[in-house]
Design a protein around this motif. Sequence first.
Motif, mmCIF file in Angstrom:
data_model
loop_
_atom_site.group_PDB
_atom_site.id
_atom_site.type_symbol
_atom_site.label_atom_id
_atom_site.label_comp_id
_atom_site.label_asym_id
_atom_site.label_seq_id
_atom_site.Cartn_x
_atom_site.Cartn_y
_atom_site.Cartn_z
ATOM 1 N N ASP A 103 2.438 -1.822 -12.701
ATOM 2 C CA ASP A 103 3.094 -3.013 -13.239
ATOM 3 C C ASP A 103 4.608 -2.828 -13.306
ATOM 4 N N ASN A 104 5.053 -1.581 -13.432
ATOM 5 C CA ASN A 104 6.479 -1.278 -13.537
ATOM 6 C C ASN A 104 7.076 -0.746 -12.238
ATOM 7 N N ALA A 105 6.282 -0.744 -11.160
ATOM 8 C CA ALA A 105 6.759 -0.226 -9.876
ATOM 9 C C ALA A 105 7.199 -1.366 -8.971
ATOM 10 N N ASP A 106 8.153 -1.089 -8.106
ATOM 11 C CA ASP A 106 8.583 -2.054 -7.097
ATOM 12 C C ASP A 106 7.690 -1.884 -5.873
ATOM 13 N N LEU A 107 6.785 -2.828 -5.697
ATOM 14 C CA LEU A 107 5.858 -2.755 -4.578
ATOM 15 C C LEU A 107 6.321 -3.567 -3.373
ATOM 16 N N SER A 108 7.544 -4.087 -3.433
ATOM 17 C CA SER A 108 8.031 -4.946 -2.355
ATOM 18 C C SER A 108 8.683 -4.174 -1.223
ATOM 19 N N VAL A 150 0.840 -1.203 0.000
ATOM 20 C CA VAL A 150 0.000 0.000 0.000
ATOM 21 C C VAL A 150 0.874 1.251 0.000
ATOM 22 N N ALA A 151 1.878 1.278 0.880
ATOM 23 C CA ALA A 151 2.761 2.444 0.958
ATOM 24 C C ALA A 151 3.536 2.652 -0.338
ATOM 25 N N ALA A 152 4.004 1.556 -0.934
ATOM 26 C CA ALA A 152 4.761 1.658 -2.185
ATOM 27 C C ALA A 152 3.868 2.127 -3.330
ATOM 28 N N ALA A 153 2.650 1.588 -3.409
ATOM 29 C CA ALA A 153 1.721 1.993 -4.471
ATOM 30 C C ALA A 153 1.318 3.450 -4.309
ATOM 31 N N ARG A 154 1.061 3.872 -3.087
ATOM 32 C CA ARG A 154 0.687 5.269 -2.839
ATOM 33 C C ARG A 154 1.795 6.212 -3.291
ATOM 34 N N ALA A 155 3.040 5.863 -2.993
ATOM 35 C CA ALA A 155 4.166 6.695 -3.406
ATOM 36 C C ALA A 155 4.312 6.729 -4.928
ATOM 37 N N ALA A 156 4.122 5.574 -5.560
ATOM 38 C CA ALA A 156 4.257 5.509 -7.015
ATOM 39 C C ALA A 156 3.177 6.317 -7.723
ATOM 40 N N LEU A 157 1.979 6.351 -7.133
ATOM 41 C CA LEU A 157 0.842 7.021 -7.769
ATOM 42 C C LEU A 157 0.790 8.526 -7.491
ATOM 43 N N ALA A 158 1.606 8.987 -6.548
ATOM 44 C CA ALA A 158 1.494 10.375 -6.090
ATOM 45 C C ALA A 158 1.722 11.397 -7.194
ATOM 46 N N ASP A 159 2.593 11.073 -8.132
ATOM 47 C CA ASP A 159 2.927 12.041 -9.180
ATOM 48 C C ASP A 159 2.230 11.765 -10.510
ATOM 49 N N LEU A 160 1.271 10.847 -10.503
ATOM 50 C CA LEU A 160 0.535 10.551 -11.733
ATOM 51 C C LEU A 160 -0.320 11.762 -12.113
ATOM 52 N N PRO A 161 -0.197 12.266 -13.333
ATOM 53 C CA PRO A 161 -0.972 13.457 -13.731
ATOM 54 C C PRO A 161 -2.471 13.249 -13.553
ATOM 55 N N GLY A 162 -3.137 14.288 -13.060
ATOM 56 C CA GLY A 162 -4.580 14.255 -12.924
ATOM 57 C C GLY A 162 -5.104 13.709 -11.614
ATOM 58 N N VAL A 163 -4.190 13.238 -10.724
ATOM 59 C CA VAL A 163 -4.639 12.697 -9.445
ATOM 60 C C VAL A 163 -5.144 13.830 -8.552
ATOM 61 N N GLN A 190 -3.807 3.605 -17.148
ATOM 62 C CA GLN A 190 -2.664 4.366 -16.640
ATOM 63 C C GLN A 190 -2.179 3.801 -15.312
ATOM 64 N N VAL A 191 -3.115 3.555 -14.407
ATOM 65 C CA VAL A 191 -2.756 3.021 -13.089
ATOM 66 C C VAL A 191 -2.118 1.646 -13.234
ATOM 67 N N SER A 192 -2.712 0.810 -14.078
ATOM 68 C CA SER A 192 -2.198 -0.533 -14.282
ATOM 69 C C SER A 192 -0.773 -0.510 -14.825
ATOM 70 N N GLU A 193 -0.520 0.302 -15.834
ATOM 71 C CA GLU A 193 0.812 0.369 -16.442
ATOM 72 C C GLU A 193 1.846 0.890 -15.453
ATOM 73 N N LEU A 194 1.467 1.906 -14.677
ATOM 74 C CA LEU A 194 2.414 2.472 -13.725
ATOM 75 C C LEU A 194 2.785 1.461 -12.653
#
Length: 203
Positions: free
Chosen positions: A63-68, A21-34, A57-61
């Motif tokens: 899929d390439n993020a380190d969520l571990s 959750v923390a990793a996904a939140r950080a990865a999504l923070a700079d996604l345009p339009g959020v 967009q969310v799926s692609e981002l």
Amino acid sequence: MRLRRCGAAAVLVELDSLTEVAAARAALADLPGVVELVPAARTVLVSFASGAGRLKQVSELLDNADLSNAPVSDSRTVVLPSVYDGPDLELVAETAGLSVEDTVALHTSAEYTVAFCGFSPGFAYLTGLPEPLRQPRLDTPRTRVPVGAIGVAGEFTGVYPRSSPGGWRLLGRLADDTDALFDPARTPASLLAPGDRVRFEAR
């Protein structure tokens, strides 16, 4: 990981752990339009200004993020002056196999992170609780927990921002001069936000 549409302009990301959750939140923070990110124990709700193509967009981002691994946060640290005189302090100490003094020292020695907020306005679920203090909720919840009470339950510690029913084991309370955890006249209204680091300081 699983993605679900939520209305016309939001996506719910379902995950397997607080770390993800923390990793996904950080990865999504700079996604345009959020517009807003709302983390919970195993999900992140992502709200956008408009919804066209957002699921992809969310799926692609992600899929390439380190969520571990949870990212290192540069958020602020909030110190909460605390008085350790709670009705369950001796119970927590006995269950942990510690003295009361060592229980207080252990709780105040840790640095916590706000994983998410919920239950009531201003209530922050704090991770980082030392293993001996990770204990079950009370068998019978209290009908009234006083405002400012500091509790532990499972892997979390937290502070009740208002009087309410509750089943967490209570270690103590915030000192009288501590800022309110939730004040609708303040901006922002909540003292604590996801990503903040928190320390308890014994008085």
